[in-house]
Design an enzyme around this catalytic site. Structure first.
Site, short mmCIF file in Angstrom:
data_model
loop_
_atom_site.label_atom_id
_atom_site.label_comp_id
_atom_site.label_asym_id
_atom_site.label_seq_id
_atom_site.Cartn_x
_atom_site.Cartn_y
_atom_site.Cartn_z
N LYS A 3 12.00 34.11 -56.18
CA LYS A 3 10.75 33.99 -56.94
C LYS A 3 9.97 35.31 -56.97
O LYS A 3 10.25 36.24 -56.18
CB LYS A 3 9.90 32.88 -56.33
CG LYS A 3 10.57 31.50 -56.41
CD LYS A 3 9.60 30.41 -55.97
CE LYS A 3 10.24 29.04 -56.08
NZ LYS A 3 9.27 27.95 -55.78
N TYR A 43 10.11 23.64 -64.83
CA TYR A 43 9.45 22.77 -63.85
C TYR A 43 8.79 21.56 -64.52
O TYR A 43 7.85 20.98 -63.97
CB TYR A 43 8.41 23.56 -63.06
CG TYR A 43 9.02 24.42 -61.96
CD1 TYR A 43 9.59 23.84 -60.83
CD2 TYR A 43 8.99 25.82 -62.03
CE1 TYR A 43 10.13 24.62 -59.81
CE2 TYR A 43 9.54 26.60 -61.00
CZ TYR A 43 10.10 25.98 -59.90
OH TYR A 43 10.64 26.74 -58.88
N PHE A 51 -0.53 20.94 -58.90
CA PHE A 51 -0.21 22.36 -58.75
C PHE A 51 0.60 22.93 -59.92
O PHE A 51 1.00 24.09 -59.88
CB PHE A 51 0.54 22.60 -57.43
CG PHE A 51 1.80 21.78 -57.26
CD1 PHE A 51 2.99 22.15 -57.89
CD2 PHE A 51 1.81 20.64 -56.48
CE1 PHE A 51 4.15 21.42 -57.73
CE2 PHE A 51 2.97 19.89 -56.31
CZ PHE A 51 4.14 20.29 -56.95
N THR A 85 9.82 23.40 -48.05
CA THR A 85 9.03 23.94 -49.18
C THR A 85 7.82 24.72 -48.67
O THR A 85 7.51 25.80 -49.17
CB THR A 85 8.53 22.77 -50.06
OG1 THR A 85 9.67 22.00 -50.49
CG2 THR A 85 7.77 23.27 -51.27
N ARG A 96 12.61 30.93 -46.17
CA ARG A 96 11.16 30.73 -46.42
C ARG A 96 10.33 31.10 -45.18
O ARG A 96 9.24 31.65 -45.31
CB ARG A 96 10.89 29.30 -46.88
CG ARG A 96 11.26 29.11 -48.36
CD ARG A 96 11.14 27.68 -48.77
NE ARG A 96 11.29 27.48 -50.20
CZ ARG A 96 11.72 26.35 -50.74
NH1 ARG A 96 12.06 25.32 -49.97
NH2 ARG A 96 11.84 26.24 -52.05
N ASN A 106 6.70 30.51 -52.44
CA ASN A 106 7.61 30.22 -51.33
C ASN A 106 8.99 30.88 -51.45
O ASN A 106 9.98 30.34 -50.99
CB ASN A 106 7.71 28.71 -51.10
CG ASN A 106 8.25 27.97 -52.29
OD1 ASN A 106 8.49 28.57 -53.34
ND2 ASN A 106 8.49 26.68 -52.14
N HIS A 109 13.81 29.18 -54.83
CA HIS A 109 13.99 27.81 -55.32
C HIS A 109 15.46 27.45 -55.15
O HIS A 109 16.33 28.27 -55.44
CB HIS A 109 13.62 27.70 -56.80
CG HIS A 109 14.07 26.42 -57.43
ND1 HIS A 109 13.38 25.24 -57.28
CD2 HIS A 109 15.18 26.12 -58.15
CE1 HIS A 109 14.03 24.28 -57.91
NE2 HIS A 109 15.13 24.79 -58.45
N GLU A 120 20.10 23.38 -64.17
CA GLU A 120 19.38 24.64 -63.92
C GLU A 120 20.27 25.85 -64.18
O GLU A 120 19.79 26.89 -64.65
CB GLU A 120 18.81 24.61 -62.49
CG GLU A 120 17.72 23.54 -62.40
CD GLU A 120 17.10 23.36 -61.02
OE1 GLU A 120 17.52 24.04 -60.05
OE2 GLU A 120 16.18 22.53 -60.91
P1 CMP Z 1 10.38 24.64 -55.54
O1 CMP Z 1 11.39 24.31 -54.51
O2 CMP Z 1 10.69 25.72 -56.51
O3 CMP Z 1 10.03 23.30 -56.35
C1 CMP Z 1 8.75 23.03 -56.87
C2 CMP Z 1 7.75 24.06 -56.52
O4 CMP Z 1 6.40 23.66 -56.65
C3 CMP Z 1 7.86 24.40 -55.05
O5 CMP Z 1 9.05 25.07 -54.77
C4 CMP Z 1 6.59 25.20 -54.84
O6 CMP Z 1 6.69 26.52 -55.34
C5 CMP Z 1 5.64 24.42 -55.74
N1 CMP Z 1 4.81 23.50 -54.92
C6 CMP Z 1 5.21 22.41 -54.28
N2 CMP Z 1 4.17 21.83 -53.63
C7 CMP Z 1 3.09 22.60 -53.89
C8 CMP Z 1 1.74 22.53 -53.51
N3 CMP Z 1 1.28 21.54 -52.73
N4 CMP Z 1 0.89 23.49 -53.97
C9 CMP Z 1 1.37 24.49 -54.76
N5 CMP Z 1 2.66 24.60 -55.17
C10 CMP Z 1 3.51 23.67 -54.72
#
Ligand code: CMP
Length: 133
Positions: A3, A43, A51, A85, A96, A106, A109, A120
């Site tokens: 990311k 997404y 979020f 996550t 992470r 984070n 993905h 994907e």
């Molecule tokens: P990812 O594994 O890419 O899948 C969905 C993404 O949403 C996740 O990683 C984070 O980047 C984002 N995400 C998930 N939960 C939250 C949260 N509580 N606040 C902000 N971003 C979030």
């Protein structure tokens, strides 16, 4: 995907090293930048989440590295390699835990099922650019 936060932080090489060391084969890879529209489409499953707008802005804020990885049990093993996550909850030594900033930014993905991995992969790559066995 690696990311925008991890790309900005200069962690592409270190993350790819961990992916290789864990036994994954990279069968497609590119550096690219998502638009707000493409990040939003990627997404779309999270569209109703609070979020979502923040996620779309972040994911389109700079270049990413998209890759397709191959391994037995790849989805589960990759999720173990990247950690939870929320990096505050990620096991020490996971990608992470090492490189993510917070639950939104984070670092990486990973697909959550074989079915979504195919969707994907097709999102980022034409079939002729995936060098799968
Ligand atoms: P990812 O594994 O890419 O899948 C969905 C993404 O949403 C996740 O990683 C984070 O980047 C984002 N995400 C998930 N939960 C939250 C949260 N509580 N606040 C902000 N971003 C979030």
């Amino acid at each position: 995907m690696i990311k925008p936060d991890a790309v900005r932080g200069g962690h592409i090489g270190a993350i790819l090293d961990k992916i290789n060391a864990a036994g994954f084969k990279i069968v497609a890879m590119k550096m690219t930048q998502l638009s707000k529209a493409t990040a939003g489409a990627f997404y779309a499953v999270h569209k109703e989440r609070p979020f979502y707008d923040e996620l779309v802005s972040f994911m389109s804020s700079g270049p990413i590295v998209a890759a397709v990885l191959e391994k037995e049990n790849a989805v589960d093993d990759f999720r173990k390699l990247i950690g939870a996550t929320n990096p505050a909850e990620a096991e020490p030594g996971t990608i992470r835990a090492l490189y993510a900033t917070n639950v939104g930014e984070n670092a990486v993905h990973g697909s959550d099922s074989d079915e979504n991995a195919t969707i994907e992969s097709n999102f980022h790559f034409a079939g002729c650019d995936v060098f799968a066995d």
